[in-house]
Design a protein around this motif. Structure first.
Motif, short mmCIF file in Angstrom:
data_model
loop_
_atom_site.label_atom_id
_atom_site.label_comp_id
_atom_site.label_asym_id
_atom_site.label_seq_id
_atom_site.Cartn_x
_atom_site.Cartn_y
_atom_site.Cartn_z
N TYR A 104 5.56 -1.76 -17.32
CA TYR A 104 5.36 -2.92 -16.45
C TYR A 104 6.43 -3.97 -16.71
O TYR A 104 6.69 -4.34 -17.85
CB TYR A 104 3.97 -3.52 -16.74
N HIS A 105 7.07 -4.44 -15.65
CA HIS A 105 8.11 -5.46 -15.84
C HIS A 105 7.86 -6.74 -15.07
O HIS A 105 8.68 -7.64 -15.08
CB HIS A 105 9.49 -4.89 -15.47
N GLY A 106 6.73 -6.80 -14.34
CA GLY A 106 6.47 -8.04 -13.60
C GLY A 106 5.63 -7.75 -12.37
O GLY A 106 5.38 -6.59 -12.02
N PRO A 107 5.18 -8.82 -11.71
CA PRO A 107 4.24 -8.68 -10.59
C PRO A 107 4.73 -7.77 -9.46
O PRO A 107 3.91 -7.22 -8.71
CB PRO A 107 4.07 -10.11 -10.08
N GLN A 108 6.05 -7.59 -9.34
CA GLN A 108 6.55 -6.72 -8.27
C GLN A 108 6.05 -5.27 -8.42
O GLN A 108 6.10 -4.49 -7.48
CB GLN A 108 8.09 -6.75 -8.20
N TRP A 109 5.57 -4.95 -9.61
CA TRP A 109 4.99 -3.61 -9.83
C TRP A 109 3.92 -3.31 -8.79
O TRP A 109 3.74 -2.17 -8.37
CB TRP A 109 4.35 -3.56 -11.24
N PHE A 110 3.22 -4.38 -8.35
CA PHE A 110 2.07 -4.19 -7.46
C PHE A 110 2.46 -3.92 -6.00
O PHE A 110 1.61 -3.60 -5.18
CB PHE A 110 1.11 -5.39 -7.56
N GLU A 111 3.75 -4.06 -5.68
CA GLU A 111 4.21 -3.82 -4.32
C GLU A 111 3.82 -2.39 -3.88
O GLU A 111 4.14 -1.41 -4.54
CB GLU A 111 5.75 -3.99 -4.27
N GLY A 112 3.09 -2.32 -2.78
CA GLY A 112 2.69 -1.02 -2.22
C GLY A 112 1.56 -0.32 -2.96
O GLY A 112 1.18 0.79 -2.62
N LYS A 113 1.02 -0.97 -4.01
CA LYS A 113 -0.03 -0.33 -4.81
C LYS A 113 -1.42 -0.63 -4.24
O LYS A 113 -1.60 -1.55 -3.44
CB LYS A 113 0.04 -0.82 -6.26
N ARG A 114 -2.41 0.16 -4.69
CA ARG A 114 -3.81 -0.08 -4.33
C ARG A 114 -4.50 -0.79 -5.49
O ARG A 114 -4.45 -0.30 -6.63
CB ARG A 114 -4.53 1.23 -4.02
N ILE A 115 -5.14 -1.91 -5.20
CA ILE A 115 -5.80 -2.70 -6.26
C ILE A 115 -7.29 -2.80 -5.94
O ILE A 115 -7.67 -3.27 -4.87
CB ILE A 115 -5.20 -4.13 -6.33
N ALA A 116 -8.13 -2.35 -6.89
CA ALA A 116 -9.58 -2.45 -6.69
C ALA A 116 -10.08 -3.78 -7.24
O ALA A 116 -9.67 -4.20 -8.32
CB ALA A 116 -10.28 -1.29 -7.40
N THR A 117 -10.97 -4.44 -6.50
CA THR A 117 -11.47 -5.73 -6.96
C THR A 117 -12.76 -6.14 -6.25
O THR A 117 -13.07 -5.64 -5.17
CB THR A 117 -10.41 -6.84 -6.73
N SER A 118 -13.50 -7.07 -6.89
CA SER A 118 -14.62 -7.73 -6.22
C SER A 118 -14.19 -9.11 -5.77
O SER A 118 -15.01 -9.89 -5.27
CB SER A 118 -15.80 -7.89 -7.19
N TYR A 119 -12.93 -9.47 -6.02
CA TYR A 119 -12.44 -10.80 -5.65
C TYR A 119 -11.25 -10.71 -4.70
O TYR A 119 -10.14 -11.13 -5.03
CB TYR A 119 -12.06 -11.58 -6.93
N PRO A 120 -11.48 -10.16 -3.49
CA PRO A 120 -10.36 -9.97 -2.56
C PRO A 120 -9.71 -11.29 -2.12
O PRO A 120 -8.50 -11.32 -1.90
CB PRO A 120 -11.00 -9.25 -1.36
N GLY A 121 -10.49 -12.34 -2.03
CA GLY A 121 -9.95 -13.62 -1.56
C GLY A 121 -8.94 -14.20 -2.53
O GLY A 121 -7.82 -14.56 -2.15
N ILE A 122 -9.33 -14.27 -3.82
CA ILE A 122 -8.43 -14.82 -4.84
C ILE A 122 -7.19 -13.94 -4.95
O ILE A 122 -6.06 -14.41 -5.04
CB ILE A 122 -9.13 -14.91 -6.22
N LEU A 123 -7.41 -12.61 -4.90
CA LEU A 123 -6.30 -11.68 -5.05
C LEU A 123 -5.30 -11.80 -3.89
O LEU A 123 -4.09 -11.88 -4.11
CB LEU A 123 -6.83 -10.24 -5.15
N GLN A 124 -5.83 -11.85 -2.67
CA GLN A 124 -4.92 -11.93 -1.51
C GLN A 124 -4.06 -13.19 -1.58
O GLN A 124 -2.88 -13.16 -1.30
CB GLN A 124 -5.74 -11.92 -0.20
#
Ligand code: ATP
Ligand code: ZN
Length: 285
Positions: A104-124
């Motif tokens: 992991y080198h930074g938030p860009q890791w999440f580009e195009g990834k699937r993230i599971a959560t119960s907090y979609p609002g905060i995450l978006q």
């Protein structure tokens, strides 16, 4: 007389502490006829027991006047409510976590990834701020197992000690926000209810202030009084009373737990004897 209605989590991590806080404020509850409501006879207050997810909505609609809920739910639901007091319990953070063995080198890791959560609002909101496009898989519980069952690449969830992450072979990589239990209030409280809220906040602050403070009593030789008084903090200044034994005085003061042992050491070095520390229940300035 009007009552203030407070929403409290029915059962879960906030319930016990919320009721304990009311009880420390000398507000005792009588179970009402309906199970989801309890009333108090020593403070004009009614408790509504609800799921925590529903509390922001009920408070913004005015069904409840105030509520005790995690800040995370307040942020997630984004309803019109006022945050009136942080309570200092149920502290946690909402973080992004990925499988342990992934680099992991930074938030860009999440580009195009699937993230599971119960907090979609905060995450978006976070993803938008970081200009990251990712797919949010909204699930309501056991988010931490999502990567291992192939439902997502990563998770966004509540973390406190981090042990749940470790046992699911995940690592926390970004803390997006911190949370603790808070009191929220409806934006349009009547003046009578605002007064009740202020009375309640006064009691809560009184209890919070006395927590961590001890009443300390000690005997001191008179020739060391000035030095010993300079060591003791006290609310204004310590009370000094002569002892029957000539040349000695009794001193009373208030000391915070954080400083307690340091102060006791200095007191002993300066000839204090018979030191007593007593818990304080209420402190009113
Ligand atoms: P409900 O049945 O009311 O919907 P829930 O399962 O959604 O309950 P809980 O797990 O009881 O909720 O958590 C309530 C709140 O406590 C959370 O919103 C959060 O603010 C806080 N919390 C949750 N987990 C932790 C934790 N591990 N450490 C500290 N605080 C936590
Ligand atoms: Zn919930």
């Amino acid at each position: 007389m009007e009552k203030i209605k407070i929403a409290v989590q029915k059962s879960g991590r906030l319930s016990e502490k919320s009721l304990e806080m009311l009880s420390e404020c000398d507000i005792t509850l009588t179970q009402g006829k309906r199970k989801l409501i309890a009333i108090s006879h020593d403070f004009p207050l009614e408790v509504l027991f609800l799921r925590d997810d529903d509390i922001p909505q009920y408070v913004s609609d005015g069904v409840a006047d105030i509520g005790i809920v995690g800040e995370n739910e307040v942020l997630e639901k984004d309803k019109k409510v006022e945050l009136v007091k942080r309570l200092g319990f149920a502290r946690c953070r909402i973080s992004l976590a990925i499988p342990q063995d992934v680099e992991y080198h930074g938030p860009q890791w999440f580009e195009g990834k699937r993230i599971a959560t119960s907090y979609p609002g905060i995450l978006q909101k976070y993803l938008d701020e970081q200009s990251i496009q990712a797919e949010i898989e909204e699930i309501s519980g056991s988010v931490e197992i999502a990567p291992s069952i192939g439902l997502a690449d990563s998770i966004f969830d509540i973390v406190s000690s981090g042990s749940t992450l470790v046992s699911n072979r995940l690592k926390e990589v970004e803390v997006v926000c911190n949370s603790e239990a808070v009191i929220i209030a409806s934006p349009a409280l009547s003046s009578e209810k605002t007064k009740l809220l202020n009375d309640l906040l006064f009691r809560i602050e009184t209890v919070q202030r006395s927590k961590g403070n001890k009443y300390i009593l000690l005997n001191a030789p008179n020739d060391k009084l000035d030095k010993i008084i300079s060591i003791l903090p006290g609310i204004k200044s310590p009370t000094v009373m002569p002892l029957h034994q000539e040349g000695w005085s009794s001193l009373h003061s208030v000391v915070n737990e954080k400083e307690f042992w340091g102060i006791v050491d200095q007191l002993k070095e300066n000839g204090a004897e018979g030191i007593l520390a007593i818990p304080i229940e209420k402190m009113i300035y």
